[in-house]
Structures are given as C-alpha cells and as structure tokens.
Design an enzyme around this catalytic site. Structure first.
Site, PDB file in Angstrom:
ATOM      1  N   LYS A 188       0.840  -1.194   0.000  1.00 62.01           N
ATOM      2  CA  LYS A 188       0.000   0.000   0.000  1.00 62.01           C
ATOM      3  C   LYS A 188       0.878   1.248   0.000  1.00 62.01           C
ATOM      4  O   LYS A 188       2.006   1.225   0.490  1.00 62.01           O
ATOM      5  CB  LYS A 188      -0.969   0.010   1.184  1.00 62.01           C
ATOM      6  CG  LYS A 188      -0.317   0.107   2.552  1.00 62.01           C
ATOM      7  CD  LYS A 188      -1.372   0.095   3.650  1.00 62.01           C
ATOM      8  CE  LYS A 188      -0.747   0.307   5.020  1.00 62.01           C
ATOM      9  NZ  LYS A 188      -0.124   1.626   5.192  1.00 62.01           N
ATOM     10  N   LYS A 200       0.215  -0.226   9.924  1.00 63.66           N
ATOM     11  CA  LYS A 200       1.391   0.336   9.250  1.00 63.66           C
ATOM     12  C   LYS A 200       1.143   1.810   8.950  1.00 63.66           C
ATOM     13  O   LYS A 200      -0.002   2.249   8.812  1.00 63.66           O
ATOM     14  CB  LYS A 200       1.673  -0.419   7.947  1.00 63.66           C
ATOM     15  CG  LYS A 200       2.022  -1.891   8.149  1.00 63.66           C
ATOM     16  CD  LYS A 200       3.372  -2.066   8.817  1.00 63.66           C
ATOM     17  CE  LYS A 200       3.741  -3.539   8.975  1.00 63.66           C
ATOM     18  NZ  LYS A 200       2.965  -4.227  10.025  1.00 63.66           N
ATOM     19  N   ASP A 201       2.220   2.558   8.818  1.00 65.20           N
ATOM     20  CA  ASP A 201       2.128   3.990   8.560  1.00 65.20           C
ATOM     21  C   ASP A 201       1.334   4.294   7.299  1.00 65.20           C
ATOM     22  O   ASP A 201       1.401   3.548   6.328  1.00 65.20           O
ATOM     23  CB  ASP A 201       3.536   4.585   8.429  1.00 65.20           C
ATOM     24  CG  ASP A 201       4.368   4.405   9.683  1.00 65.20           C
ATOM     25  OD1 ASP A 201       4.883   3.293   9.879  1.00 65.20           O
ATOM     26  OD2 ASP A 201       4.493   5.361  10.444  1.00 65.20           O
ATOM     27  N   ARG A 202       0.609   5.405   7.326  1.00 70.87           N
ATOM     28  CA  ARG A 202      -0.132   5.811   6.127  1.00 70.87           C
ATOM     29  C   ARG A 202       0.798   6.477   5.119  1.00 70.87           C
ATOM     30  O   ARG A 202       0.848   6.073   3.952  1.00 70.87           O
ATOM     31  CB  ARG A 202      -1.271   6.787   6.488  1.00 70.87           C
ATOM     32  CG  ARG A 202      -2.083   7.235   5.255  1.00 70.87           C
ATOM     33  CD  ARG A 202      -3.046   8.341   5.596  1.00 70.87           C
ATOM     34  NE  ARG A 202      -2.375   9.569   5.969  1.00 70.87           N
ATOM     35  CZ  ARG A 202      -1.882  10.452   5.097  1.00 70.87           C
ATOM     36  NH1 ARG A 202      -1.956  10.225   3.779  1.00 70.87           N
ATOM     37  NH2 ARG A 202      -1.299  11.550   5.513  1.00 70.87           N
TER      38      ARG A 202
END
Length: 345
Positions: free
Chosen positions: A52, A81-83
């Site tokens: 992503k 998880k980090d955006r």
C-alpha cells in the site's frame, strides 16, 4: 502538561545536531512486515500480501471486506502500518467454502495485492516478528562524521525504547480520551477507542519512567531491584544483586532492564528500581488509578531497543539513507530521534 510529557523526553546521546526532512515522498519511508507464520497453502482463510502507498491499514482491510462480501470482522492483519509510506504486509480474509474474488480489481495507485495463499488460521494481531525499514532523509545538514558516530553508538548500545508519538494520537487525542474516561469510568465508548486510550495512557507513564532512567544514565544498565527481561521474551527476573555476569549479559544484549506498563497488582521491582518508578509516577497518581480501575494488570516492557541490521550511507545527492529492522511493538521514530532532528514526522 500532556504536550510537555510527550515531547520533552530525554535523549540518550544528547539532542542531535544533524537535521533532515522525512517523508518528502511516501517512498522515503518504506516498511516491510517480517512475518512469523508461513501460510500452509490450504484452509478457509486467504492470506494476502499487500503493498500500500499513502493508505491506512484499516482502509485497505475495509476494501478487502467489500470485495469479498464479508463482514469486516472476517478481515484481519498483524499490525497497523504507517499511512504516509510505502508498506508491505499480510492480511487474511475468511472465506469458508468459497472461491476467492479477483483481487486485482483493487489494484490502484494506493494498493496492490501481490500474492494470495490459503491458510488454516486467521491472521491474529501481533503475529509478526517485526518490521524492516528503509528510510530516506532529504535536505540534510550537519557533519557526516557525527552521523557515522551516532550510527555506531546505536549499533552498540541500542536506543531508549520509547513509545512513538503516534501512539498518543493527533494532538494527543488518545490521551484526552483517556482523561475523559478516567474522569467518568461509566462513559460509553467504542471498544477500539477505549483500548487505544488505555494503551496511550500506559505508554505515557512508561515513557516518563524511561526518560527518568535516561537522565540517570541507567536505561541500558541494571539498578538494584530491576526486572531484567530476557531478549526476545516477556520473561524477566529480579536483579537482587549487581555483578560482573549481569553486566556481561547486558553488554551482549542478552537481557534488558524494564519499565512499568501500569495496572492492577503489586509491582515486581524492588529497592532502587521501585523507589525510582514510584517517584516518577507520583505526579501521575490519577492516571495510575484510572488504569487500575479500568482493570489493566501490571506488565513490563524493555527499556532498551536493540536495532538490528542498521546501515546508513550518504547518497551522491546528499540524502541520508537508513536501513534497519525492529521487533514488533517498536517504533522507527524512536531510532530516528536519537540520530537526526527531523521535520516532517
């Protein structure tokens, strides 16, 4: 008070003189999940290896649920998880007795299913060994020899195992929620929101104790009565006496001193360690009482974070590039804060 508590944590090596910009593009912050389970190739759960970009983990999970026409509870993942990053991680979708949809329908600039395989079990939260990070810092300034020196210190000593600022929510929103909950324990609240608030409150107290140990120079060495955690384990023992063997095990990163994840029950630590923790937490008596009333139990977390496979180099255009691995529950930002004064967190 909350802002100061979040942002005024002590540095193990002093505040860095190096500076740089983080996340100029999502590709500057790359995270790859390190799983601890290998899918079996058969079963009612479809495990999906998903990349992503500039997307949140819950939003990806929601898209998978809609395409598979299942309840959101039938989609799971090991960790958030980090955006603002490019990340790769596993998801699982429960599809008993059903064929999987065409996952490529979801391919876009923000997500892509790279691999799908069946497994007998649902992917549970925390089912990962850790994460591998690749980070690029741009518009950097400061002496390169200082950069190399700090890298060497981190390899040898690790860093204080602070909970990252993202734990507390934007503008400390998770902590404000915790305050409201402690003021009115019967307040109706969604389960996930309540869990985030309580976790943030525990993390705040842990960080304060750890910051006190950093200031005292004991975050990576034992003091009398310490609860010493075995590396890679939740098991610990009490350091009733300090000796050369204990120091050698600390030097080998075989054991680590711990700090409190506050809750009900008697603290396991003794002597100097108990005195230090009580002194720090005295200013947070209401928070301690709130966590106890919420039913959380005492636990421990390592004060020291060992940074594996740490490598850093300077590119031809002056950018600084980092690679390292961290265990589950650790934050890349706690490594960066000891190395570089960063803008663009």
């Amino acid at each position: 008070m909350l802002d100061e508590a979040i942002h005024s944590l002590a540095y193990a090596q002093g505040r860095p003189v190096l500076r740089g910009r983080l996340r100029v593009t999502p590709e500057d912050f790359s995270v790859t999940e390190l799983p601890c389970v290998e899918p079996a190739g058969e079963g009612e759960h479809v495990w999906l290896w998903v990349r992503k970009r500039n997307e949140t983990t819950p939003r990806v999970a929601a898209q998978l649920a809609r395409l598979a026409d299942v309840h959101p509870r039938q989609v799971s993942y090991a960790g958030l998880k980090d955006r603002q990053a490019v990340t790769a991680q596993w998801f699982s979708v429960q599809l008993p007795g059903r064929d999987a949809p065409d996952w490529s329908v979801l391919d876009s600039d923000t997500m892509r299913v790279l691999h799908a395989v069946r497994h007998t079990r649902k992917l549970r939260r925390g089912t990962l060994t850790g994460n591998r990070f690749r980070i690029v810092l741009r518009d950097t300034s400061g002496p390169v020899d200082e950069w190399q020196q700090r890298l060497g210190l981190i390899r040898a000593q690790g860093v204080p195992n602070y909970f990252g600022e993202q734990r507390f929510g934007r503008n400390a929103s998770n902590l404000l929620t915790a305050q409201a909950l402690f003021a009115n324990p019967r307040k109706r609240m969604q389960r996930d929101r309540r869990g985030l608030a309580l976790s943030a409150a525990r993390s705040l107290l842990f960080n304060q104790v750890l910051s006190g140990r950093v200031q005292a120079g004991t975050w990576n060495r034992a003091i009398r009565g310490d609860a010493m955690q075995l590396d890679g384990s939740h098991s610990f023992f009490i350091a009733e006496t300090l000796d050369a063997e204990l120091d050698a095990r600390l030097e080998r990163h075989d054991i680590h001193p711990t700090g409190p994840l506050h809750g009900r029950g008697e603290s396991p630590v003794q002597a100097d360690c108990l005195e230090l923790e009580q002194a720090v937490l005295r200013d947070y008596a209401d928070w301690c009482a709130g966590l106890e009333a919420a039913g959380l139990k005492q636990d421990r977390r390592a004060l020291r974070l060992v940074v594996s496979d740490l490598a850093g180099e300077v590119s031809d255009d002056g950018d600084w590039q980092l690679q390292f691995s961290l265990p589950a529950g650790a934050y890349a930002t706690t490594v960066l804060r000891e190395l570089v004064d960063v803008t663009g967190w």
